[in-house]
Motif scaffolding. Structure first.
Motif, short mmCIF file in Angstrom:
data_model
loop_
_atom_site.label_atom_id
_atom_site.label_comp_id
_atom_site.label_asym_id
_atom_site.label_seq_id
_atom_site.Cartn_x
_atom_site.Cartn_y
_atom_site.Cartn_z
N GLU A 277 0.82 -1.20 0.00
CA GLU A 277 0.00 0.00 0.00
C GLU A 277 0.86 1.26 0.00
O GLU A 277 0.62 2.18 -0.78
CB GLU A 277 -0.93 0.02 1.23
CG GLU A 277 -1.98 -1.06 1.25
CD GLU A 277 -1.51 -2.36 1.89
OE1 GLU A 277 -2.35 -3.25 2.08
OE2 GLU A 277 -0.30 -2.50 2.18
N PHE A 278 1.85 1.29 0.87
CA PHE A 278 2.72 2.46 0.95
C PHE A 278 3.56 2.61 -0.31
O PHE A 278 3.74 3.72 -0.81
CB PHE A 278 3.63 2.40 2.18
CG PHE A 278 4.50 3.62 2.31
CD1 PHE A 278 3.99 4.79 2.82
CD2 PHE A 278 5.83 3.59 1.89
CE1 PHE A 278 4.80 5.93 2.92
CE2 PHE A 278 6.63 4.71 1.99
CZ PHE A 278 6.11 5.89 2.51
N GLU B 238 -4.33 7.17 -0.94
CA GLU B 238 -4.24 7.83 0.37
C GLU B 238 -5.36 7.33 1.29
O GLU B 238 -5.12 7.08 2.47
CB GLU B 238 -4.37 9.34 0.23
CG GLU B 238 -3.14 10.04 -0.23
CD GLU B 238 -3.32 11.55 -0.32
OE1 GLU B 238 -4.48 12.03 -0.41
OE2 GLU B 238 -2.31 12.25 -0.32
N MET C 110 -4.47 3.93 2.53
CA MET C 110 -3.42 4.01 3.55
C MET C 110 -4.00 4.52 4.86
O MET C 110 -3.67 4.02 5.93
CB MET C 110 -2.31 4.94 3.04
CG MET C 110 -1.02 4.83 3.77
SD MET C 110 -0.20 3.27 3.41
CE MET C 110 0.54 2.97 4.98
#
Length: 114
Positions: free
Chosen positions: A19-20, A88, A91
């Motif tokens: 994800e990051f 975003e 996250m």
């Protein structure tokens, strides 16, 4: 292992997470495109300014809300920025889930005596 070591390991795991990495890649793509970067940074600045006003109790003027809505609509039409915003959100959801896990002992403690 101390709580701080666990926290730093969690930080490392977040940085290495898919994800990051996807968020970082998309952010870098946007920052390397002058038009996208300017549009995104303008959007973020408006968001931060309104959030800061909200947190300090300052009045948010209708014109500011209208400007923010217009910029948000424009930004959402930009494919890469829309993708970045979606990443975003994912996250943010992940961080919220981690926060629930971390705070679970306190929640259980306080719920035990109700």
């Amino acid at each position: 292992m101390s709580i701080y070591e666990v926290a730093y390991n969690l930080e490392k795991a977040i940085r290495q997470s898919e994800e990051f990495q996807r968020l970082k890649k998309m952010y870098e793509e946007i920052q390397h495109d002058e038009t996208s970067s300017r549009m995104f940074n303008n959007f973020r600045n408006i968001q931060m300014r309104l959030h800061q006003k909200q947190m300090t109790g300052e009045e948010i003027l209708p014109e500011e809300i209208e400007q923010a809505q217009k910029v948000a609509a424009l930004v959402q039409q930009h494919d890469k920025i829309a993708q970045l915003m979606e990443l975003e959100q994912r996250m943010s959801f992940l961080i919220a889930e981690l926060n629930k896990i971390v705070l679970k002992p306190l929640e259980e403690l306080y719920n035990e005596f109700e």
